[in-house]
Design a protein around this motif. Structure first.
Motif, PDB file in Angstrom:
ATOM      1  N   MET A  27       0.882  -1.170   0.000  1.00 13.52           N
ATOM      2  CA  MET A  27       0.000   0.000   0.000  1.00 13.52           C
ATOM      3  C   MET A  27       0.917   1.216   0.000  1.00 13.52           C
ATOM      4  O   MET A  27       1.866   1.286   0.793  1.00 13.52           O
ATOM      5  CB  MET A  27      -0.883   0.003   1.239  1.00 13.52           C
ATOM      6  CG  MET A  27      -1.738   1.261   1.377  1.00 13.52           C
ATOM      7  SD  MET A  27      -3.141   1.266   0.259  1.00 13.52           S
ATOM      8  CE  MET A  27      -4.345   0.425   1.306  1.00 13.52           C
ATOM      9  N   LEU A  39       0.989   5.227   0.570  1.00 12.93           N
ATOM     10  CA  LEU A  39       0.222   6.282   1.210  1.00 12.93           C
ATOM     11  C   LEU A  39       0.858   7.630   0.952  1.00 12.93           C
ATOM     12  O   LEU A  39       2.070   7.804   1.126  1.00 12.93           O
ATOM     13  CB  LEU A  39       0.158   6.049   2.727  1.00 12.93           C
ATOM     14  CG  LEU A  39      -0.536   4.777   3.196  1.00 12.93           C
ATOM     15  CD1 LEU A  39      -0.286   4.546   4.678  1.00 12.93           C
ATOM     16  CD2 LEU A  39      -2.020   4.826   2.918  1.00 12.93           C
ATOM     17  N   PHE A  85      -3.566  11.951   5.738  1.00 11.96           N
ATOM     18  CA  PHE A  85      -3.279  10.866   4.811  1.00 11.96           C
ATOM     19  C   PHE A  85      -4.394  10.694   3.784  1.00 11.96           C
ATOM     20  O   PHE A  85      -5.580  10.868   4.082  1.00 11.96           O
ATOM     21  CB  PHE A  85      -3.124   9.545   5.573  1.00 11.96           C
ATOM     22  CG  PHE A  85      -1.821   9.431   6.303  1.00 11.96           C
ATOM     23  CD1 PHE A  85      -1.614  10.063   7.515  1.00 11.96           C
ATOM     24  CD2 PHE A  85      -0.781   8.682   5.765  1.00 11.96           C
ATOM     25  CE1 PHE A  85      -0.401   9.971   8.188  1.00 11.96           C
ATOM     26  CE2 PHE A  85       0.432   8.564   6.437  1.00 11.96           C
ATOM     27  CZ  PHE A  85       0.609   9.213   7.648  1.00 11.96           C
ATOM     28  N   GLY A  86      -3.968  10.316   2.581  1.00  8.37           N
ATOM     29  CA  GLY A  86      -4.918   9.877   1.587  1.00  8.37           C
ATOM     30  C   GLY A  86      -5.336   8.432   1.848  1.00  8.37           C
ATOM     31  O   GLY A  86      -4.809   7.786   2.758  1.00  8.37           O
ATOM     32  N   PRO A  87      -6.264   7.919   1.040  1.00  7.15           N
ATOM     33  CA  PRO A  87      -6.777   6.553   1.253  1.00  7.15           C
ATOM     34  C   PRO A  87      -5.808   5.463   0.835  1.00  7.15           C
ATOM     35  O   PRO A  87      -6.007   4.301   1.195  1.00  7.15           O
ATOM     36  CB  PRO A  87      -8.032   6.518   0.383  1.00  7.15           C
ATOM     37  CG  PRO A  87      -7.763   7.520  -0.688  1.00  7.15           C
ATOM     38  CD  PRO A  87      -6.957   8.607  -0.049  1.00  7.15           C
ATOM     39  N   GLN A  97      -6.113   3.333  11.763  1.00  9.75           N
ATOM     40  CA  GLN A  97      -6.228   2.866  10.376  1.00  9.75           C
ATOM     41  C   GLN A  97      -7.227   1.729  10.305  1.00  9.75           C
ATOM     42  O   GLN A  97      -7.064   0.703  10.965  1.00  9.75           O
ATOM     43  CB  GLN A  97      -4.871   2.414   9.836  1.00  9.75           C
ATOM     44  CG  GLN A  97      -4.906   2.067   8.351  1.00  9.75           C
ATOM     45  CD  GLN A  97      -3.541   1.698   7.807  1.00  9.75           C
ATOM     46  OE1 GLN A  97      -2.704   1.151   8.510  1.00  9.75           O
ATOM     47  NE2 GLN A  97      -3.302   2.000   6.537  1.00  9.75           N
ATOM     48  N   ASN A 112      -7.690  -1.344   4.545  1.00  2.00           N
ATOM     49  CA  ASN A 112      -7.616  -0.780   3.193  1.00  2.00           C
ATOM     50  C   ASN A 112      -7.912   0.720   3.157  1.00  2.00           C
ATOM     51  O   ASN A 112      -8.428   1.225   2.158  1.00  2.00           O
ATOM     52  CB  ASN A 112      -8.554  -1.529   2.246  1.00  2.00           C
ATOM     53  CG  ASN A 112      -8.099  -2.952   2.016  1.00  2.00           C
ATOM     54  OD1 ASN A 112      -6.932  -3.204   1.744  1.00  2.00           O
ATOM     55  ND2 ASN A 112      -9.014  -3.895   2.183  1.00  2.00           N
ATOM     56  N   ARG A 113      -7.561   1.409   4.207  1.00  2.00           N
ATOM     57  CA  ARG A 113      -7.742   2.851   4.273  1.00  2.00           C
ATOM     58  C   ARG A 113      -6.440   3.516   4.696  1.00  2.00           C
ATOM     59  O   ARG A 113      -5.516   2.884   5.212  1.00  2.00           O
ATOM     60  CB  ARG A 113      -8.840   3.204   5.276  1.00  2.00           C
ATOM     61  CG  ARG A 113     -10.183   2.595   4.990  1.00  2.00           C
ATOM     62  CD  ARG A 113     -10.815   3.156   3.738  1.00  2.00           C
ATOM     63  NE  ARG A 113     -11.091   4.575   3.834  1.00  2.00           N
ATOM     64  CZ  ARG A 113     -12.193   5.080   4.387  1.00  2.00           C
ATOM     65  NH1 ARG A 113     -13.114   4.291   4.875  1.00  2.00           N
ATOM     66  NH2 ARG A 113     -12.374   6.386   4.418  1.00  2.00           N
ATOM     67  N   GLY A 114      -6.369   4.815   4.487  1.00  2.00           N
ATOM     68  CA  GLY A 114      -5.236   5.574   5.002  1.00  2.00           C
ATOM     69  C   GLY A 114      -5.355   5.780   6.494  1.00  2.00           C
ATOM     70  O   GLY A 114      -6.329   5.386   7.122  1.00  2.00           O
TER      71      GLY A 114
END
Lengths: 113, 113
Positions: free
Chosen positions: A88, A90, A104-106, B38, B41-43
């Motif tokens: 992932m 970020l 933070f972005g997703p 968190q 699957n997310r920021g």
């Protein structure tokens, strides 16, 4: 709403095929960061920009590059992705250093086949 | 150098019970301390921070954290846990004048209905 946007959310690339991940922000923050995060581990900082000043982490592989053409956008380029680069990614922003929190972005989930 | 220790891998708590996630830090000078959460699957989402002043900091979703300088700790607390609090929690520290955050390894919180 002001926010950090990452595109795409999911990216599949082939081994060795260059890939670019993008990040944009509407917060007008000075600092933009790129992190790599693997399977519920802590995010690992790859590099960051303070305005136009690029700051690379000592252990970031040369395979990873970044561009920040303007305040709002920042790109992560992986020149020759390997299987170990699946993770992932970020993007985060911060108004400045010190006491300011990061937003933070997703994230973009990168798969390398 | 700056670093964070989150000694537990996973914290299990029954719904309605108090939740505590532990964090100790090491940094030169005065610390700026942060907690992030968190979801899968997310920021990362910013919860709260300590900069200066009152040692008890209140943040989002009913969370609070207590700064203890003598013990170099910044434990996250919530008086009554919800199932929706189940997530990965990161403690982070930044020293004065430093653009970089040092993250802990993260704690998986599981709230049992």
């Amino acid at each position: 709403d002001a926010m950090v946007i990452q595109n795409p959310r999911y990216q599949v690339t082939q081994f060795g095929k260059p890939v670019t991940l993008s990040c944009s922000q509407t917060l007008n923050h000075n600092v933009m960061y790129w992190y790599q995060q693997k399977s519920s581990q802590a995010p690992k900082l790859l590099f960051h920009y303070y305005d136009k000043d690029f700051n690379n982490e000592a252990d970031t592989p040369d395979n990873f590059q970044s561009r920040r053409p303007n305040t709002s956008f920042c790109f992560l380029d992986i020149r020759s992705p390997g299987l170990g680069d699946a993770a992932m990614y970020l993007c985060a922003t911060s108004r400045s250093a010190g006491s300011y929190e990061q937003y933070f972005g997703p994230g973009t989930r990168l798969t390398v086949t | 150098a700056q670093s964070v220790a989150q000694p537990e891998d996973q914290v299990n708590v029954a719904e309605g019970n108090p939740l505590t996630v532990k964090c100790t830090y090491s940094v030169s000078g005065n610390p700026y301390l942060f907690w992030y959460v968190q979801y899968p699957n997310r920021g990362l989402q910013f919860l709260l921070k300590y900069i200066t002043g009152d040692n008890l900091v209140k943040g989002s979703y009913g969370f609070e954290a207590e700064f203890n300088k003598s013990q170099t700790s910044f434990h996250l607390k919530k008086p009554s846990a919800l199932v929706s609090d189940s997530a990965l929690y990161f403690c982070a520290v930044r020293g004065w004048g430093n653009n970089r955050l040092a993250f802990g390894k993260g704690n998986q919180v599981v709230v049992i209905p």
